[in-house]
Design an enzyme around this catalytic site. Structure first.
Site, mmCIF file in Angstrom:
data_model
loop_
_atom_site.group_PDB
_atom_site.id
_atom_site.type_symbol
_atom_site.label_atom_id
_atom_site.label_comp_id
_atom_site.label_asym_id
_atom_site.label_seq_id
_atom_site.Cartn_x
_atom_site.Cartn_y
_atom_site.Cartn_z
ATOM 1 N N LEU A 23 -6.227 0.724 1.036
ATOM 2 C CA LEU A 23 -6.833 -0.534 0.610
ATOM 3 C C LEU A 23 -8.356 -0.478 0.675
ATOM 4 O O LEU A 23 -9.038 -1.114 -0.119
ATOM 5 C CB LEU A 23 -6.315 -1.691 1.471
ATOM 6 C CG LEU A 23 -4.908 -2.186 1.168
ATOM 7 C CD1 LEU A 23 -4.548 -3.346 2.085
ATOM 8 C CD2 LEU A 23 -4.779 -2.620 -0.283
ATOM 9 N N ASP A 24 -8.891 0.246 1.643
ATOM 10 C CA ASP A 24 -10.349 0.359 1.799
ATOM 11 C C ASP A 24 -10.680 1.831 1.976
ATOM 12 O O ASP A 24 -11.165 2.249 3.018
ATOM 13 C CB ASP A 24 -10.803 -0.477 3.004
ATOM 14 C CG ASP A 24 -12.322 -0.563 3.107
ATOM 15 O OD1 ASP A 24 -13.003 -0.355 2.083
ATOM 16 O OD2 ASP A 24 -12.828 -0.834 4.208
ATOM 17 N N THR A 45 -6.918 7.735 2.217
ATOM 18 C CA THR A 45 -6.979 9.128 2.652
ATOM 19 C C THR A 45 -8.010 9.882 1.814
ATOM 20 O O THR A 45 -8.077 9.718 0.598
ATOM 21 C CB THR A 45 -5.599 9.774 2.526
ATOM 22 O OG1 THR A 45 -4.662 9.075 3.331
ATOM 23 C CG2 THR A 45 -5.628 11.240 2.905
ATOM 24 N N ASN A 118 -2.823 13.251 7.630
ATOM 25 C CA ASN A 118 -1.824 13.081 6.574
ATOM 26 C C ASN A 118 -1.357 14.468 6.154
ATOM 27 O O ASN A 118 -2.047 15.167 5.422
ATOM 28 C CB ASN A 118 -2.433 12.315 5.401
ATOM 29 C CG ASN A 118 -1.398 11.875 4.388
ATOM 30 O OD1 ASN A 118 -0.348 12.493 4.263
ATOM 31 N ND2 ASN A 118 -1.692 10.808 3.659
ATOM 32 N N SER A 121 2.520 17.493 1.863
ATOM 33 C CA SER A 121 3.435 18.576 1.494
ATOM 34 C C SER A 121 3.608 19.619 2.579
ATOM 35 O O SER A 121 4.504 20.463 2.494
ATOM 36 C CB SER A 121 2.943 19.253 0.208
ATOM 37 O OG SER A 121 1.646 19.792 0.395
ATOM 38 N N LYS A 160 0.713 11.482 10.666
ATOM 39 C CA LYS A 160 1.577 10.633 9.836
ATOM 40 C C LYS A 160 2.891 11.329 9.503
ATOM 41 O O LYS A 160 2.924 12.506 9.163
ATOM 42 C CB LYS A 160 0.857 10.257 8.535
ATOM 43 C CG LYS A 160 1.685 9.358 7.629
ATOM 44 C CD LYS A 160 0.930 8.992 6.360
ATOM 45 C CE LYS A 160 1.775 8.117 5.453
ATOM 46 N NZ LYS A 160 1.047 7.751 4.209
ATOM 47 N N GLY A 224 6.185 -2.507 5.085
ATOM 48 C CA GLY A 224 7.121 -3.627 5.081
ATOM 49 C C GLY A 224 6.842 -4.721 6.080
ATOM 50 O O GLY A 224 7.730 -5.538 6.353
#
Length: 282
Positions: A23-24, A45, A118, A121, A160, A224
């Site tokens: 978002l930012d 990211t 993050n 893959s 993550k 969620g």
């Protein structure tokens, strides 16, 4: 669930609610996010080099943070906590991925209160070549410790992982690696189900992770969270901090304040107002 100041990953925060990465991305509103009732904002990211159509790279984020004074301690005290989500470039071979993460750690160290790794893959590749993951994580932890020793500043790292009932065995192995290397946190992402798809409640998966994790490793939950009921369910299941993304887009910026107020009513305790100062470290 005391919503007054809390201690997570060595940080003192004014609450449990934060903004998720995406978002930012470049820290353009993070310096004002406390006014929305957010205790922290995760930027990114970002990767070392720009990715066409995806992100403009960590140098753009750093330039934005410099303009807004995130490197100045007296201003940091007045703001919410800042996280930076980092990833490898898609063109970087997996065997050299640690170099990309270390580069981003170095660039973002003066600004970040925490980092999120993050892996993307890398986790998929680890199914075929299991040794890749522990080697990568060990190199990232080594880079973190070197920076801490050089600067005298501790900056925690969360890793993550996407939660799904079919990948719990892989997640258990990941948690084992993180605990052994003394990573400070796990960002547990619960993606929204596709139309017609049924998934296990996020609280069930987070509860399972809470039983697997090291007692010293925090769980950050994202995905969620659109109500105080869902926020309470995640905290009761073992999450230490909560991140919002889609809820802030669909419901609006008042969502964080609404959840904080409802949590305070349920616990019968007051919570610290953002921008109160006096609690930032580093």
């Amino acid at each position: 669930m005391d919503e007054t100041h809390i201690e997570v990953m060595g940080m003192r925060l004014s609450g449990r609610m934060g903004m998720a990465a995406g978002l930012d991305r470049y820290g353009e509103i993070a310096h004002r996010a406390g006014r929305l009732g957010l205790a922290f904002v995760e930027t990114g990211t970002v990767t070392p080099r720009p990715e066409p159509g995806r992100n403009r790279g960590i140098d753009v984020l750093v330039a934005s943070l410099l303009r807004r004074g995130w490197h100045r301690p007296h201003l940091r005290v007045q703001r919410c906590r800042l996280g930076i989500s980092i990833a490898r470039n898609s063109s970087t071979p997996l065997a050299e991925a640690a170099r990309d993460y270390a580069f981003c750690l170095h660039k973002g160290w003066p600004f970040a209160d925490y980092f999120t790794l993050n892996l993307g893959s890398v986790l998929i590749a680890a199914r075929e070549t299991p040794h890749i993951l522990p080697v990568l994580l060990a190199k990232v932890k080594e880079a973190q410790l070197r920076l801490a020793a050089r600067t005298g500043r501790q900056v925690p790292i969360a890793v993550k992982a996407v939660l799904h009932e079919d990948t719990m065995e892989e997640l258990a192995r990941l948690v084992g690696h993180l605990a052994a290397l003394e990573f400070e946190g796990l960002l547990a992402a619960t993606p929204d189900p596709e139309p017609g798809e049924t998934t296990v409640r996020p609280g069930v998966l987070i509860g399972e992770l809470a039983r697997l994790k090291s007692a010293r490793m925090a769980i950050l939950s994202v995905g969620g969270i659109r109500s105080a009921d869902e926020a309470c369910a995640r905290i009761e299941a073992g999450a230490s901090l909560l991140q919002m993304h889609r809820g802030l887009i669909d419901i609006g910026p008042g969502l964080a304040w609404s959840i904080r107020c409802q949590l305070a009513e349920r616990t019968g305790r007051s919570f610290a107002r953002p921008l109160s100062g006096g609690w930032a470290k580093g």
